[in-house]
Write a protein that holds these residues in place. Structure first.
Motif, PDB file in Angstrom:
ATOM      1  N   TYR A  78     -28.209 -66.984   5.287  1.00  0.00           N
ATOM      2  CA  TYR A  78     -29.336 -67.397   4.457  1.00  0.00           C
ATOM      3  C   TYR A  78     -28.898 -67.809   3.053  1.00  0.00           C
ATOM      4  N   GLY A  79     -27.783 -67.281   2.599  1.00  0.00           N
ATOM      5  CA  GLY A  79     -27.288 -67.623   1.272  1.00  0.00           C
ATOM      6  C   GLY A  79     -25.917 -67.040   1.045  1.00  0.00           C
ATOM      7  N   THR A  80     -25.355 -67.355  -0.099  1.00  0.00           N
ATOM      8  CA  THR A  80     -24.062 -66.806  -0.478  1.00  0.00           C
ATOM      9  C   THR A  80     -23.955 -66.815  -1.998  1.00  0.00           C
ATOM     10  N   THR A  81     -23.112 -65.945  -2.513  1.00  0.00           N
ATOM     11  CA  THR A  81     -22.858 -65.862  -3.949  1.00  0.00           C
ATOM     12  C   THR A  81     -21.354 -65.760  -4.144  1.00  0.00           C
ATOM     13  N   THR A  82     -20.845 -66.477  -5.140  1.00  0.00           N
ATOM     14  CA  THR A  82     -19.419 -66.420  -5.433  1.00  0.00           C
ATOM     15  C   THR A  82     -19.202 -66.581  -6.929  1.00  0.00           C
ATOM     16  N   LEU A 116     -25.583 -59.931 -10.079  1.00  0.00           N
ATOM     17  CA  LEU A 116     -25.519 -58.805 -11.009  1.00  0.00           C
ATOM     18  C   LEU A 116     -24.281 -57.948 -10.728  1.00  0.00           C
ATOM     19  N   GLN A 117     -24.006 -57.682  -9.460  1.00  0.00           N
ATOM     20  CA  GLN A 117     -22.836 -56.879  -9.095  1.00  0.00           C
ATOM     21  C   GLN A 117     -21.544 -57.537  -9.595  1.00  0.00           C
ATOM     22  N   PHE A 118     -21.475 -58.858  -9.528  1.00  0.00           N
ATOM     23  CA  PHE A 118     -20.262 -59.574  -9.924  1.00  0.00           C
ATOM     24  C   PHE A 118     -20.023 -59.520 -11.428  1.00  0.00           C
ATOM     25  N   ASN A 119     -21.036 -59.120 -12.188  1.00  0.00           N
ATOM     26  CA  ASN A 119     -20.884 -58.992 -13.641  1.00  0.00           C
ATOM     27  C   ASN A 119     -20.532 -57.564 -14.063  1.00  0.00           C
ATOM     28  N   ARG A 120     -20.402 -56.670 -13.118  1.00  0.00           N
ATOM     29  CA  ARG A 120     -20.019 -55.295 -13.456  1.00  0.00           C
ATOM     30  C   ARG A 120     -18.550 -55.250 -13.877  1.00  0.00           C
ATOM     31  N   PRO A 121     -18.187 -54.252 -14.698  1.00  0.00           N
ATOM     32  CA  PRO A 121     -16.787 -54.133 -15.119  1.00  0.00           C
ATOM     33  C   PRO A 121     -15.839 -54.044 -13.919  1.00  0.00           C
ATOM     34  N   GLY A 122     -14.807 -54.874 -13.918  1.00  0.00           N
ATOM     35  CA  GLY A 122     -13.786 -54.851 -12.869  1.00  0.00           C
ATOM     36  C   GLY A 122     -14.139 -55.642 -11.618  1.00  0.00           C
ATOM     37  N   ALA A 123     -15.397 -56.002 -11.449  1.00  0.00           N
ATOM     38  CA  ALA A 123     -15.803 -56.683 -10.224  1.00  0.00           C
ATOM     39  C   ALA A 123     -15.170 -58.065 -10.107  1.00  0.00           C
ATOM     40  N   ARG A 124     -15.180 -58.807 -11.168  1.00  0.00           N
ATOM     41  CA  ARG A 124     -14.651 -60.173 -11.117  1.00  0.00           C
ATOM     42  C   ARG A 124     -13.166 -60.178 -10.739  1.00  0.00           C
ATOM     43  N   LEU A 126     -11.560 -57.993  -8.921  1.00  0.00           N
ATOM     44  CA  LEU A 126     -11.456 -57.693  -7.492  1.00  0.00           C
ATOM     45  C   LEU A 126     -11.839 -58.901  -6.637  1.00  0.00           C
ATOM     46  N   ILE A 127     -12.885 -59.602  -7.033  1.00  0.00           N
ATOM     47  CA  ILE A 127     -13.320 -60.778  -6.283  1.00  0.00           C
ATOM     48  C   ILE A 127     -12.265 -61.879  -6.364  1.00  0.00           C
ATOM     49  N   GLU A 128     -11.705 -62.097  -7.544  1.00  0.00           N
ATOM     50  CA  GLU A 128     -10.639 -63.091  -7.695  1.00  0.00           C
ATOM     51  C   GLU A 128      -9.461 -62.769  -6.786  1.00  0.00           C
ATOM     52  N   ALA A 129      -9.082 -61.495  -6.723  1.00  0.00           N
ATOM     53  CA  ALA A 129      -7.966 -61.095  -5.863  1.00  0.00           C
ATOM     54  C   ALA A 129      -8.298 -61.339  -4.394  1.00  0.00           C
ATOM     55  N   SER A 130      -9.526 -61.053  -4.000  1.00  0.00           N
ATOM     56  CA  SER A 130      -9.933 -61.265  -2.608  1.00  0.00           C
ATOM     57  C   SER A 130      -9.933 -62.745  -2.253  1.00  0.00           C
ATOM     58  N   ILE A 131     -10.438 -63.575  -3.160  1.00  0.00           N
ATOM     59  CA  ILE A 131     -10.466 -65.015  -2.893  1.00  0.00           C
ATOM     60  C   ILE A 131      -9.043 -65.576  -2.833  1.00  0.00           C
ATOM     61  N   ALA A 132      -8.190 -65.159  -3.761  1.00  0.00           N
ATOM     62  CA  ALA A 132      -6.795 -65.608  -3.737  1.00  0.00           C
ATOM     63  C   ALA A 132      -6.126 -65.191  -2.430  1.00  0.00           C
ATOM     64  N   ASN A 133      -6.457 -64.018  -1.931  1.00  0.00           N
ATOM     65  CA  ASN A 133      -5.937 -63.554  -0.643  1.00  0.00           C
ATOM     66  C   ASN A 133      -6.449 -64.454   0.487  1.00  0.00           C
ATOM     67  N   ASN A 134      -7.744 -64.760   0.475  1.00  0.00           N
ATOM     68  CA  ASN A 134      -8.321 -65.591   1.530  1.00  0.00           C
ATOM     69  C   ASN A 134      -7.728 -66.991   1.563  1.00  0.00           C
ATOM     70  N   TYR A 135      -7.390 -67.530   0.399  1.00  0.00           N
ATOM     71  CA  TYR A 135      -6.759 -68.850   0.339  1.00  0.00           C
ATOM     72  C   TYR A 135      -5.251 -68.796   0.601  1.00  0.00           C
ATOM     73  N   GLY A 136      -4.696 -67.601   0.756  1.00  0.00           N
ATOM     74  CA  GLY A 136      -3.267 -67.470   1.017  1.00  0.00           C
ATOM     75  C   GLY A 136      -2.408 -67.654  -0.227  1.00  0.00           C
ATOM     76  N   ILE A 137      -2.996 -67.480  -1.396  1.00  0.00           N
ATOM     77  CA  ILE A 137      -2.262 -67.672  -2.648  1.00  0.00           C
ATOM     78  C   ILE A 137      -1.501 -66.410  -3.024  1.00  0.00           C
ATOM     79  N   ARG A 138      -2.203 -65.289  -3.055  1.00  0.00           N
ATOM     80  CA  ARG A 138      -1.615 -63.989  -3.390  1.00  0.00           C
ATOM     81  C   ARG A 138      -2.120 -62.967  -2.379  1.00  0.00           C
ATOM     82  N   PRO A 139      -1.307 -62.636  -1.402  1.00  0.00           N
ATOM     83  CA  PRO A 139      -1.759 -61.662  -0.402  1.00  0.00           C
ATOM     84  C   PRO A 139      -2.017 -60.289  -1.019  1.00  0.00           C
ATOM     85  N   MET A 140      -3.038 -59.624  -0.496  1.00  0.00           N
ATOM     86  CA  MET A 140      -3.351 -58.263  -0.913  1.00  0.00           C
ATOM     87  C   MET A 140      -2.582 -57.295  -0.016  1.00  0.00           C
TER      88      MET A 140
END
Length: 173
Positions: A78-82, A116-124, A126-140
């Motif tokens: 139904y939707g997505t947020t990034t 709102l969750q993405f604006n919490r301290p440390g959230a961004r 973590l999300i950046e690390a997850s996206i970089a992992n998904n693109y194969g840039i920096r594996p977690m």
């Protein structure tokens, strides 16, 4: 607060109109219930395939990659947020919502909760690390991936609970 970045064609104008009408009230409900601030966001209404193109386009300046196939898990979402280089992008899938007011309202509340969750301290970070992992840039590491998955699961549960306020949203417009 909102920058409406894209809307699909006339066949989805009911969904687009509802998103425009409800976005401000939905933001106030989410911020009140969660006692936080969403901050500036880009808000889009798109078709099922267009939704993932928007996500990939938002990531290109940050990660140097544009591959919508990485994100097309569920064409019926139904939707997505990034995150974006400048903040947060919320996309509502007009095809999945099919102009149904209650689905649009639930989706707005759900996705704005993620904003709102993405604006919490440390959230961004973590999300950046997850996206970089998904693109194969920096594996977690396995441990990092498990921690990220636990956070995603907790965030999804919280966003799903926020959907129950869709009647309050409908009454406030």
């Amino acid at each position: 607060m909102f920058a409406f970045v894209r809307s699909p064609g006339r066949q989805h104008q009911t969904t687009t109109a509802r998103v425009h009408a409800a976005a401000g009230a939905a933001t106030r409900i989410v911020e009140q219930k969660m006692r936080g601030r969403i901050g500036p966001i880009d808000l889009a209404v798109a078709s099922s395939s267009g939704m993932w193109d928007l996500v990939a386009d938002a990531h290109r300046p940050m990660f140097g990659r544009r591959d919508p196939q990485v994100w097309q898990h569920d064409r019926h979402a139904y939707g997505t947020t990034t995150i974006t280089a400048t903040g947060v992008l919320v996309v509502i899938n007009a095809q999945a919502c099919r102009g149904r007011q209650s689905e649009i309202d639930k989706t707005l509340l759900h996705e704005l909760t993620h904003a709102l969750q993405f604006n919490r301290p440390g959230a961004r970070k973590l999300i950046e690390a997850s996206i970089a992992n998904n693109y194969g840039i920096r594996p977690m590491t396995e441990r990092e991936a498990q921690a990220a998955n636990r956070q995603v699961d907790a965030d999804e549960r919280q966003a799903a609970r926020m959907e129950r306020h869709h009647r309050q949203l409908a009454q406030s417009i």
